[in-house]
Scaffold this active site. Structure first.
Site, PDB file in Angstrom:
ATOM      1  N   ASN A 121       7.631  45.726  -8.425  1.00 34.75           N
ATOM      2  CA  ASN A 121       8.834  45.165  -7.690  1.00 34.75           C
ATOM      3  C   ASN A 121       7.365  44.381  -6.152  1.00 34.75           C
ATOM      4  OD1 ASN A 121      10.984  44.449  -5.831  1.00 34.75           O
ATOM      5  ND2 ASN A 121      10.675  46.814  -5.547  1.00 34.75           N
ATOM      6  N   LEU A 122       7.928  43.432  -5.867  1.00 34.90           N
ATOM      7  CA  LEU A 122       7.413  43.014  -4.797  1.00 34.90           C
ATOM      8  C   LEU A 122       8.294  43.078  -3.698  1.00 34.90           C
ATOM      9  CD1 LEU A 122       6.542  39.221  -5.083  1.00 34.90           C
ATOM     10  CD2 LEU A 122       8.455  40.530  -5.993  1.00 34.90           C
ATOM     11  N   ILE A 123       9.982  42.891  -3.964  1.00 38.48           N
ATOM     12  CA  ILE A 123      11.425  43.135  -2.788  1.00 38.48           C
ATOM     13  C   ILE A 123      10.962  44.412  -2.284  1.00 38.48           C
ATOM     14  CG2 ILE A 123      13.507  42.962  -2.798  1.00 38.48           C
ATOM     15  CD1 ILE A 123      13.438  41.942  -5.547  1.00 38.48           C
ATOM     16  N   GLU A 130      13.921  52.136 -12.150  1.00 36.11           N
ATOM     17  CA  GLU A 130      15.539  52.240 -12.112  1.00 36.11           C
ATOM     18  C   GLU A 130      16.028  52.899 -11.445  1.00 36.11           C
ATOM     19  OE1 GLU A 130      13.038  50.820 -15.246  1.00 36.11           O
ATOM     20  OE2 GLU A 130      12.730  52.127 -14.150  1.00 36.11           O
ATOM     21  N   GLY A 168       7.617  58.646  -3.273  1.00 38.71           N
ATOM     22  CA  GLY A 168       8.780  58.931  -2.934  1.00 38.71           C
ATOM     23  C   GLY A 168       8.094  57.882  -0.438  1.00 38.71           C
ATOM     24  N   GLU A 169       6.807  57.452  -0.560  1.00 35.42           N
ATOM     25  CA  GLU A 169       6.422  56.696   0.548  1.00 35.42           C
ATOM     26  C   GLU A 169       6.286  55.080   0.445  1.00 35.42           C
ATOM     27  OE1 GLU A 169       4.898  60.697   2.614  1.00 35.42           O
ATOM     28  OE2 GLU A 169       3.422  58.830   2.139  1.00 35.42           O
ATOM     29  N   PRO A 224      -1.168  54.291  -6.381  1.00 33.68           N
ATOM     30  CA  PRO A 224      -1.461  54.249  -7.856  1.00 33.68           C
ATOM     31  C   PRO A 224       0.057  54.462  -8.404  1.00 33.68           C
ATOM     32  CG  PRO A 224      -3.074  55.644  -7.369  1.00 33.68           C
ATOM     33  CD  PRO A 224      -2.274  56.474  -6.017  1.00 33.68           C
ATOM     34  N   ARG A 225      -0.018  53.930  -9.453  1.00 34.21           N
ATOM     35  CA  ARG A 225       1.988  53.824  -9.694  1.00 34.21           C
ATOM     36  C   ARG A 225       1.988  54.982 -10.065  1.00 34.21           C
ATOM     37  NH1 ARG A 225       7.006  52.373  -9.421  1.00 34.21           N
ATOM     38  NH2 ARG A 225       8.407  52.005 -11.615  1.00 34.21           N
TER      39      ARG A 225
END
Length: 419
Positions: free
Chosen positions: A330-332, A60, A305-306, A263-264
């Site tokens: 998110n795949l966008i 978000e 952040g990469e 990893p997320r």
């Protein structure tokens, strides 16, 4: 009465919530920062006209970027306040916006805490990103005449069923929003089904995020420095997915394919590194600053952040969160830089974007990790197919831009300098 009961339940649970937050702070120190802020307590703010955005976590916070840029241009005399609920979201907000915005926790949803927060910052407008619906926050905002809008709003069928069970409380809370602006017609219909009276549709803000040129260049530089080894990216993986994917993929991938694994959640970096080495796989960590050697099998993306750089590096990405019933990620971003995508069966958090990407030829859905392994092996052996998917991804991402302008047109009457 319903909101009072909700508040009593939350108050009863508060000691456990606080203990859990402190416990999480043992391995994510960010959770121990500014504990008073969780109760709405802090130094008194100088009165400045303030636009407040709430973005619960990393996705978000990133999604808000084009809207924040537009708001700063539209209201240059206003301070920007950005709140979060997670430590990773807070860190990302500092990274992206810390040079101009105030970063703070959104308090736990107790009436007095939310009242103190709103009186402390005195925002002229609140903008909540995606699906953060807090009854006491919205009630106190209405009492203090702070308009709050829900933008980029999404509501899965699973969440809609949960809100339906809350009955009248859901309808009362949704009525406290000054506006609800959904991503898709399907999201708008689900909001209407749980009691929202008026929902507009503006599209998904994530399509308006421009891939940072520096990150795209970095990813391409990595690819060249790796002698153009084929790279399979496991992107934004969630708990337990890494083991499933590695065990399924390894028998199907040539040994010269480099697996990039991101990893997320940052608190799991060490856990995932241990999981990789326990399988006898050679590992390089991004945090070491070194590039993988020719015989490195897994490159662990243990830096924040990469993500765009990793997508620019990869020949093919498997999107995390979709291999177990977690809703997908998110795949966008992958499509925007031309990275072909494989997606699993569980995508309820990104349902419309996923279906549209598949229809555009930018992504392929498979049933499970074993099907993903076979399909990844096939695609990596077909450069022309990957190139076509990447081009389709760029076109798909470009075609869906414009949500920021549509959102701004809908909230402009609520902005402080609107006439």
């Amino acid at each position: 009465m319903r909101r009072t009961l909700y508040s009593l339940v939350l108050l009863t649970a508060l000691p456990f919530i606080l203990l859990r937050t402190l416990w999480r702070g043992l391995y994510e120190p960010g959770y121990r920062e500014d504990i008073p802020g969780r109760f709405g307590v802090g130094r008194k703010q100088l009165f400045l006209p303030t636009l407040w955005l709430h973005a619960v976590s990393v996705g978000e916070v990133r999604a808000a970027a084009p809207l924040i840029a537009t708001l700063r241009h539209h209201c240059p005399d206003h301070r920007i306040l950005i709140t979060q609920m997670t430590a990773a979201g807070r860190a990302t907000a500092h990274q992206l916006y810390g040079d101009f915005a105030d970063i703070a926790w959104l308090p736990w949803d107790l009436p007095w805490a939310q009242r103190a927060f709103l009186r402390r910052w005195r925002p002229t407008l609140g903008i909540v990103i995606e699906t953060e619906i807090w009854p006491n926050l919205l009630h106190e905002a209405r009492r203090l005449t702070v308009p709050v809008v829900l933008v980029n709003a999404r509501l899965s069928a699973r969440s809609a069923a949960r809100y339906t069970r809350a009955g009248e409380l859901t309808r009362e809370v949704l009525a406290d929003f000054s506006a609800i602006i959904a991503q898709t017609d399907a999201d708008a219909a689900r909001f209407a089904s749980v009691g929202a009276l008026s929902v507009a549709v503006a599209g998904n803000l994530k399509f308006d995020i421009n891939p940072p040129a520096g990150q795209v260049d970095q990813g391409r530089h990595w690819h060249a420095a790796l002698d153009k080894r084929r790279v399979l990216l496991l992107a934004s993986t969630r708990d337990s997915e890494e083991a499933l994917l590695l065990d399924a993929l390894l028998p199907h991938l040539p040994t010269d394919v480099l697996i990039a694994l991101v990893p997320r959640h940052p608190q799991r970096f060490d856990e995932v590194a241990t999981l990789v080495t326990a399988r006898g796989l050679s590992l390089c960590r991004r945090s070491s600053g070194a590039l993988p050697a020719a015989d490195t099998r897994v490159w662990l993306g243990d830096a924040m952040g990469e993500m765009f750089a990793w997508y620019a590096l990869a020949d093919l990405a498997l999107i995390g969160g979709s291999w177990l019933p977690l809703g997908g990620q998110n795949l966008i971003e992958a499509c925007a830089v031309g990275c072909p995508v494989l997606i699993g069966p569980h995508t309820f958090n990104f349902a419309q974007a996923t279906e549209d990407a598949i229809a555009a030829g930018a992504a392929v859905r498979v049933d499970d990790v074993h099907s993903a392994a076979r399909e990844a092996g096939r695609l990596l052996a077909e450069p022309a197919t990957l190139k076509a998917m990447g081009e389709a991804g760029r076109a798909f991402a470009q075609a869906h831009r414009g949500a920021t302008a549509r959102t701004m047109a809908l909230i402009e009457p609520l902005l402080p300098d609107a006439t």
